[in-house]
Design a protein around this motif. Structure first.
Motif, PDB file in Angstrom:
ATOM      1  N   LEU A  30      31.474 -46.633 -16.345  1.00 12.79           N
ATOM      2  CA  LEU A  30      32.477 -46.233 -15.293  1.00 12.79           C
ATOM      3  C   LEU A  30      33.101 -44.960 -15.842  1.00 12.79           C
ATOM      4  O   LEU A  30      33.647 -44.058 -14.913  1.00 12.79           O
ATOM      5  CB  LEU A  30      33.461 -47.234 -15.391  1.00 12.79           C
ATOM      6  CG  LEU A  30      33.094 -48.600 -14.717  1.00 12.79           C
ATOM      7  CD1 LEU A  30      34.068 -49.580 -14.755  1.00 12.79           C
ATOM      8  CD2 LEU A  30      32.617 -48.416 -13.227  1.00 12.79           C
ATOM      9  N   LEU A  31      33.393 -44.752 -17.120  1.00  8.23           N
ATOM     10  CA  LEU A  31      34.160 -43.719 -17.453  1.00  8.23           C
ATOM     11  C   LEU A  31      33.398 -42.092 -17.247  1.00  8.23           C
ATOM     12  O   LEU A  31      33.829 -41.209 -16.853  1.00  8.23           O
ATOM     13  CB  LEU A  31      34.257 -43.712 -19.033  1.00  8.23           C
ATOM     14  CG  LEU A  31      35.321 -44.613 -19.258  1.00  8.23           C
ATOM     15  CD1 LEU A  31      35.518 -44.723 -20.892  1.00  8.23           C
ATOM     16  CD2 LEU A  31      36.517 -44.378 -18.721  1.00  8.23           C
ATOM     17  N   GLU A  32      31.950 -42.599 -17.458  1.00  2.00           N
ATOM     18  CA  GLU A  32      30.960 -41.386 -17.284  1.00  2.00           C
ATOM     19  C   GLU A  32      30.876 -40.943 -15.508  1.00  2.00           C
ATOM     20  O   GLU A  32      31.185 -39.809 -15.219  1.00  2.00           O
ATOM     21  CB  GLU A  32      29.364 -41.610 -17.573  1.00  2.00           C
ATOM     22  CG  GLU A  32      28.614 -40.502 -17.216  1.00  2.00           C
ATOM     23  CD  GLU A  32      27.202 -40.691 -17.881  1.00  2.00           C
ATOM     24  OE1 GLU A  32      26.378 -39.845 -17.855  1.00  2.00           O
ATOM     25  OE2 GLU A  32      27.050 -41.892 -18.468  1.00  2.00           O
ATOM     26  N   MET A  33      30.994 -41.924 -14.926  1.00  5.10           N
ATOM     27  CA  MET A  33      31.101 -41.821 -13.325  1.00  5.10           C
ATOM     28  C   MET A  33      32.269 -41.030 -13.042  1.00  5.10           C
ATOM     29  O   MET A  33      32.413 -40.159 -11.934  1.00  5.10           O
ATOM     30  CB  MET A  33      30.921 -43.108 -12.656  1.00  5.10           C
ATOM     31  CG  MET A  33      29.511 -43.846 -12.403  1.00  5.10           C
ATOM     32  SD  MET A  33      29.722 -45.447 -12.136  1.00  5.10           S
ATOM     33  CE  MET A  33      30.172 -45.313 -10.305  1.00  5.10           C
ATOM     34  N   ARG A  34      33.667 -41.400 -13.489  1.00  4.91           N
ATOM     35  CA  ARG A  34      34.864 -40.694 -13.305  1.00  4.91           C
ATOM     36  C   ARG A  34      34.673 -39.144 -13.614  1.00  4.91           C
ATOM     37  O   ARG A  34      35.198 -38.244 -12.893  1.00  4.91           O
ATOM     38  CB  ARG A  34      35.893 -41.359 -14.061  1.00  4.91           C
ATOM     39  CG  ARG A  34      37.227 -40.998 -13.279  1.00  4.91           C
ATOM     40  CD  ARG A  34      38.462 -41.577 -14.302  1.00  4.91           C
ATOM     41  NE  ARG A  34      38.536 -41.147 -15.679  1.00  4.91           N
ATOM     42  CZ  ARG A  34      39.410 -41.529 -16.352  1.00  4.91           C
ATOM     43  NH1 ARG A  34      40.435 -42.251 -16.039  1.00  4.91           N
ATOM     44  NH2 ARG A  34      39.449 -41.147 -17.666  1.00  4.91           N
ATOM     45  N   THR A  35      34.060 -38.931 -14.849  1.00  7.68           N
ATOM     46  CA  THR A  35      33.889 -37.639 -15.022  1.00  7.68           C
ATOM     47  C   THR A  35      33.144 -36.798 -14.265  1.00  7.68           C
ATOM     48  O   THR A  35      33.160 -35.589 -14.270  1.00  7.68           O
ATOM     49  CB  THR A  35      33.321 -37.402 -16.650  1.00  7.68           C
ATOM     50  OG1 THR A  35      31.962 -37.904 -16.836  1.00  7.68           O
ATOM     51  CG2 THR A  35      34.144 -38.208 -17.723  1.00  7.68           C
ATOM     52  N   LEU A  36      32.146 -37.454 -13.341  1.00  9.77           N
ATOM     53  CA  LEU A  36      31.548 -36.619 -12.732  1.00  9.77           C
ATOM     54  C   LEU A  36      32.312 -36.560 -11.290  1.00  9.77           C
ATOM     55  O   LEU A  36      32.188 -35.415 -10.821  1.00  9.77           O
ATOM     56  CB  LEU A  36      30.150 -37.285 -12.362  1.00  9.77           C
ATOM     57  CG  LEU A  36      29.341 -37.414 -13.641  1.00  9.77           C
ATOM     58  CD1 LEU A  36      27.980 -38.324 -13.408  1.00  9.77           C
ATOM     59  CD2 LEU A  36      28.683 -35.972 -13.966  1.00  9.77           C
ATOM     60  N   LEU A  37      32.936 -37.643 -10.634  1.00  8.63           N
ATOM     61  CA  LEU A  37      33.419 -37.597  -9.560  1.00  8.63           C
ATOM     62  C   LEU A  37      34.794 -36.885  -9.165  1.00  8.63           C
ATOM     63  O   LEU A  37      35.104 -36.477  -8.223  1.00  8.63           O
ATOM     64  CB  LEU A  37      33.489 -39.123  -9.076  1.00  8.63           C
ATOM     65  CG  LEU A  37      32.269 -39.810  -8.831  1.00  8.63           C
ATOM     66  CD1 LEU A  37      32.567 -41.392  -8.283  1.00  8.63           C
ATOM     67  CD2 LEU A  37      31.546 -39.208  -7.552  1.00  8.63           C
ATOM     68  N   GLU A  38      35.880 -37.245 -10.366  1.00 12.03           N
ATOM     69  CA  GLU A  38      36.971 -36.517 -10.061  1.00 12.03           C
ATOM     70  C   GLU A  38      36.960 -34.995 -10.016  1.00 12.03           C
ATOM     71  O   GLU A  38      37.461 -34.279  -9.263  1.00 12.03           O
ATOM     72  CB  GLU A  38      37.921 -36.832 -11.401  1.00 12.03           C
ATOM     73  CG  GLU A  38      38.476 -38.089 -11.414  1.00 12.03           C
ATOM     74  CD  GLU A  38      39.507 -38.552 -12.430  1.00 12.03           C
ATOM     75  OE1 GLU A  38      39.516 -37.688 -13.331  1.00 12.03           O
ATOM     76  OE2 GLU A  38      40.336 -39.462 -12.219  1.00 12.03           O
ATOM     77  N   PRO A  39      35.876 -34.397 -10.927  1.00  4.87           N
ATOM     78  CA  PRO A  39      35.690 -32.804 -10.601  1.00  4.87           C
ATOM     79  C   PRO A  39      35.348 -32.630  -9.333  1.00  4.87           C
ATOM     80  O   PRO A  39      35.638 -31.417  -8.742  1.00  4.87           O
ATOM     81  CB  PRO A  39      34.781 -32.585 -11.742  1.00  4.87           C
ATOM     82  CG  PRO A  39      34.882 -33.478 -12.991  1.00  4.87           C
ATOM     83  CD  PRO A  39      35.322 -34.697 -12.147  1.00  4.87           C
ATOM     84  N   LEU A  40      34.573 -33.125  -8.620  1.00  4.39           N
ATOM     85  CA  LEU A  40      34.091 -33.124  -7.312  1.00  4.39           C
ATOM     86  C   LEU A  40      35.074 -33.029  -6.305  1.00  4.39           C
ATOM     87  O   LEU A  40      35.204 -32.487  -5.424  1.00  4.39           O
ATOM     88  CB  LEU A  40      33.032 -34.011  -6.912  1.00  4.39           C
ATOM     89  CG  LEU A  40      32.459 -34.132  -5.564  1.00  4.39           C
ATOM     90  CD1 LEU A  40      31.885 -32.817  -5.292  1.00  4.39           C
ATOM     91  CD2 LEU A  40      31.518 -35.273  -5.187  1.00  4.39           C
ATOM     92  N   GLY A  41      36.096 -34.282  -6.612  1.00  4.19           N
ATOM     93  CA  GLY A  41      37.471 -34.250  -5.801  1.00  4.19           C
ATOM     94  C   GLY A  41      38.041 -33.299  -5.644  1.00  4.19           C
ATOM     95  O   GLY A  41      38.771 -32.574  -4.675  1.00  4.19           O
ATOM     96  N   ALA A  42      38.385 -32.766  -6.999  1.00  2.00           N
ATOM     97  CA  ALA A  42      39.339 -31.475  -6.852  1.00  2.00           C
ATOM     98  C   ALA A  42      38.653 -30.381  -6.609  1.00  2.00           C
ATOM     99  O   ALA A  42      39.403 -29.454  -5.904  1.00  2.00           O
ATOM    100  CB  ALA A  42      39.578 -31.032  -8.605  1.00  2.00           C
ATOM    101  N   ALA A  43      37.328 -30.271  -6.432  1.00  2.00           N
ATOM    102  CA  ALA A  43      36.783 -29.032  -5.831  1.00  2.00           C
ATOM    103  C   ALA A  43      36.802 -29.212  -4.347  1.00  2.00           C
ATOM    104  O   ALA A  43      37.171 -28.156  -3.715  1.00  2.00           O
ATOM    105  CB  ALA A  43      35.219 -28.840  -6.190  1.00  2.00           C
ATOM    106  N   ARG A  44      36.800 -30.373  -3.803  1.00  3.77           N
ATOM    107  CA  ARG A  44      37.012 -30.711  -2.480  1.00  3.77           C
ATOM    108  C   ARG A  44      38.388 -30.405  -1.970  1.00  3.77           C
ATOM    109  O   ARG A  44      38.629 -29.843  -0.915  1.00  3.77           O
ATOM    110  CB  ARG A  44      36.374 -32.100  -1.883  1.00  3.77           C
ATOM    111  CG  ARG A  44      34.955 -32.033  -2.166  1.00  3.77           C
ATOM    112  CD  ARG A  44      34.256 -31.531  -1.038  1.00  3.77           C
ATOM    113  NE  ARG A  44      32.849 -31.756  -1.038  1.00  3.77           N
ATOM    114  CZ  ARG A  44      31.865 -30.990  -1.818  1.00  3.77           C
ATOM    115  NH1 ARG A  44      32.342 -29.996  -2.643  1.00  3.77           N
ATOM    116  NH2 ARG A  44      30.685 -31.327  -1.736  1.00  3.77           N
TER     117      ARG A  44
END
Length: 228
Positions: free
Chosen positions: A77-91
């Motif tokens: 879960l922590l690894e998924m967050r480190t991948l998805l939060e940056p994507l969300g910020a870019a969007r």
């Protein structure tokens, strides 16, 4: 008055996250309906939703039970967050509105103020609101929903130690907002990835199965009362 299933779902999820229900314990429709002051129909619908989210599992001869995630699942879960939060910020840098920016900047100001005062409880809440708003600014309902589920699960499985330098953390938040405001998607992504990586180190697994206990506080979704 019929209580919506999503309200019952929120109440049960909140109590699972708060540790009211021990991992692996049974969740019977009759008991839950009585606890939350609703009929069994919305409880049944809520349990289906919570099973899809990973908080509940259905076991043969036992029915619905609170899930028992492994340490590896928690780490994922922590690894998924480190991948998805940056994507969300870019969007967000590409799709944010002025309203989003106003809220984000307001949260950064409050966060920096509370950090100077050392208000750790306020900082946790403000940090959650910041990341929720940043996800909403992505303009992606699916991504926002996934990040919300991740936050719920991480809060269930982990405690978070107060950052050694809270002002530094909120300076990072401010830099992310600046990048989002400029429409610089790559910088927003990079800054958020670094921030998420640093935050991961503050997470500690919450409970040992041998020491968990079910709390017995009452909680009805159709009556005013304290929330867990």
């Amino acid at each position: 008055m019929r209580i919506p299933a999503h309200s019952v779902c929120t109440a049960i999820r909140d109590d699972i996250v708060a540790g009211v229900y021990e991992r692996g314990s049974r969740l019977t429709e009759e008991v839950l309906a009585r606890r939350y002051g609703v009929s069994r129909v919305p409880v049944r619908e809520a349990l289906r939703t919570l099973e899809a989210e990973g908080f509940v599992v259905t076991r043969r001869h036992a029915g619905a039970c609170v899930a028992e995630p492994t340490e590896q699942e928690a780490a994922d879960l922590l690894e998924m967050r480190t991948l998805l939060e940056p994507l969300g910020a870019a969007r967000a840098a590409q799709r944010r509105t002025e309203a989003h920016l106003k809220v984000l900047r307001g949260l950064v100001r409050l966060g920096q103020e509370r950090a100077r005062r050392g208000s750790s409880e306020d900082l946790r809440s403000l940090g959650g609101w910041f990341h929720e708003t940043l996800a909403q600014a992505s303009g992606s309902t699916s991504l926002t929903s996934m990040l919300t589920q991740l936050r719920h699960k991480i809060a269930w499985m982990y405690t978070v130690e107060a950052p050694v330098g809270p002002m530094e953390s909120w300076t990072e938040h401010g830099a992310i907002v600046d990048a989002v405001a400029r429409g610089d998607a790559e910088r927003a992504r990079a800054l958020t990835a670094l921030h998420a990586e640093r935050a991961t180190g503050a997470h500690r697994l919450r409970f040992s199965p041998a020491t968990e206990r079910v709390r017995t506080s009452q909680h009805a979704v159709n009556m005013p009362g304290p929330r867990h």
